[in-house]
Enzyme design. Structure first.
Site, mmCIF file in Angstrom:
data_model
loop_
_atom_site.group_PDB
_atom_site.id
_atom_site.type_symbol
_atom_site.label_atom_id
_atom_site.label_comp_id
_atom_site.label_asym_id
_atom_site.label_seq_id
_atom_site.Cartn_x
_atom_site.Cartn_y
_atom_site.Cartn_z
ATOM 1 N N HIS A 166 0.719 -1.250 -0.054
ATOM 2 C CA HIS A 166 -0.083 0.006 -0.122
ATOM 3 C C HIS A 166 0.727 1.191 -0.017
ATOM 4 C CE1 HIS A 166 -3.466 2.395 0.347
ATOM 5 N NE2 HIS A 166 -4.293 1.614 1.110
ATOM 6 N N ASP A 394 -10.087 -8.184 -17.126
ATOM 7 C CA ASP A 394 -10.289 -9.378 -17.833
ATOM 8 C C ASP A 394 -8.783 -9.774 -18.449
ATOM 9 O OD1 ASP A 394 -10.633 -11.465 -19.792
ATOM 10 O OD2 ASP A 394 -12.140 -10.455 -21.113
#
Length: 445
Positions: A166, A394
């Protein structure tokens, strides 16, 4: 946890390798911003994307794995800091990334899970953890800041676990990387990442401390400590938590909005779905937990500041462009007052964040460092993943049918639902003794 662990699905790691950028990248040091360097951001964002079983002819797992691995190497060229290593700067002022093309980790594995196992909450907090087998435990000790694991499930489905440090990127930045990574895997990019829009922008100095004319300051309750009236932390250890998963369709979100109209001074249209749903979750969680009435409770959530600072941050900035919003009240007020009360607290917390507010946070973190860490007592942390675009990632095997955190913990995650853009899934682990009451309250709109 022994009994639960023994019933866990078997995960077999087939390969674990370092993937380096496919082309030469700069060898230098990159300074992370004051915001990036905050102590409470030194953990891993862990996404889990589940894809439908591959039933069509000609599917070659080895080919898909090779394409994904090659796409990772190519994506690491424009995003080369994700192939570096993080350390504390010698002067101790903040963090920096040593960029030498060291590489990210790629893991291929198989598991006994099926796609239907992800339609509901996991049985316990860490049930899905091995779908990201290598945990980015501590990047300051040399761990790679990016891990990708492709796991083939027993029914032909696939799981992609991704862990980002992060301190290098926030949710928006991490998903921008995933979109490029996925486009390269499908061949929709010609391999020349230079044509990718938006281009990744570093420019972390934009969120460093700068001299400015101090305006009248605001309170920052996200960093204030509160009295613990109920041994708060002992209630939320992983072994005492039960994961939950509840879907909110668009009509239920609209019912929530409509339910607060009679008691609110504001029109329901002035509340966002996020504000109303967050308030409903917070109130349900607090009521089910039966906290002492005088216990101070906080709801913490990330606020994107890309367009709240002046000037706005450039398109493609993938660092931590967030501050914490904080709604705060007593357990008595939260549980006894109407939903409008909690919703307005959340809205006010969002509205407080402007350019001056951000500069105050940066100044405070720069001056106080370790003391600028949210006090966990009384806190529910909520993270909105439902608007990041994860449901569209995708890799050439279709869009994910489920998006989830790798571990369903005491942090509440709002998730997208496949083919329902205005619906949200709420995942949160709550104390087992309170789970039935929490679910009844949450489902009661």
């Amino acid at each position: 946890m022994t009994a639960m662990a023994s019933s866990a699905a078997e995960v077999q790691v087939k390969e674990a390798v370092l993937v380096t950028p496919s082309d030469p990248t700069a060898n230098h040091l990159l300074k992370l911003s004051t915001v990036d360097s905050q102590l409470f951001l030194r953990f891993t964002i862990e996404y889990l994307l589940i894809y439908r079983p591959l039933r069509f002819n000609g599917v070659d797992r080895d080919d898909i794995t090779s394409r994904v691995k090659a796409a990772l190497a190519r994506a690491l060229v424009p995003y080369y800091p994700l192939a570096g290593r993080v350390r504390v700067r010698p002067d101790g002022s903040c963090l920096e990334v040593v960029c030498r093309g060291q590489g990210a980790v790629f893991v291929e594995a198989t598991a006994d899970f099926t796609v239907s196992d992800f339609e509901k909450a996991p049985r316990y907090v860490t049930e899905w953890q091995r779908l990201l087998a290598l945990q980015v435990a501590d990047v300051l000790k040399g761990a790679p800041p990016l891990v990708v694991q492709l796991t083939w499930l027993s029914d032909g489905a696939a799981a992609l676990g991704v862990g980002f440090s992060h301190c290098i990127c926030d949710g928006i930045g991490s998903v921008e990387f995933l979109k490029l990574f996925a486009q390269l895997a499908t061949g929709r990019r010609n391999g020349a990442a230079v044509d990718f829009k938006p281009k990744p922008i570093w420019q972390r100095h934009l969120l460093d401390k700068t001299p400015f004319k101090q305006q009248p300051g605001q309170s920052h309750p996200e960093f204030s400590r509160v009295i613990d009236h109920c041994k708060f932390m002992t209630r939320f250890t992983p072994d005492k938590l039960t994961p939950t998963s509840v879907k909110f369709d668009e009509w239920r979100l609209n019912e929530l909005k409509n339910s607060i109209t009679p008691t609110s001074q504001l029109r329901s249209l002035s509340f966002t779905s996020f504000e109303v749903l967050s308030a409903h979750i917070w109130k349900s969680w607090a009521t089910a937990s039966n906290f002492p009435p005088q216990q101070i409770l906080k709801l913490l959530f990330s606020i994107d500041i890309r367009h709240r600072v002046k000037p706005s941050l450039p398109t493609g900035f993938y660092g931590n462009a967030i501050v914490l919003g904080c709604a705060q009240t007593t357990a008595k007020n939260l549980t006894e007052k109407g939903l409008a009360y909690a919703t307005e607290l959340i809205k006010e917390a969002k509205n407080r964040v402007d350019n001056n507010y951000v500069k105050e946070v940066v100044d405070s973190v720069s001056l106080n460092g370790a003391s600028c860490v949210p006090d966990p007592v009384g806190v529910l942390i909520l993270s909105q993943w439902s608007r990041l675009g994860l449901e569209n990632v995708d890799f050439g095997i279709g869009r994910p049918v489920h998006v989830a955190p790798v571990c369903t913990d005491k942090y509440c995650i709002l998730l997208p639902i496949d083919d329902h853009s205005r619906s949200v899934k709420v995942m949160l682990a709550v104390p087992s003794v309170a789970v039935d009451k929490y679910l009844n309250l949450l489902r009661d709109v």
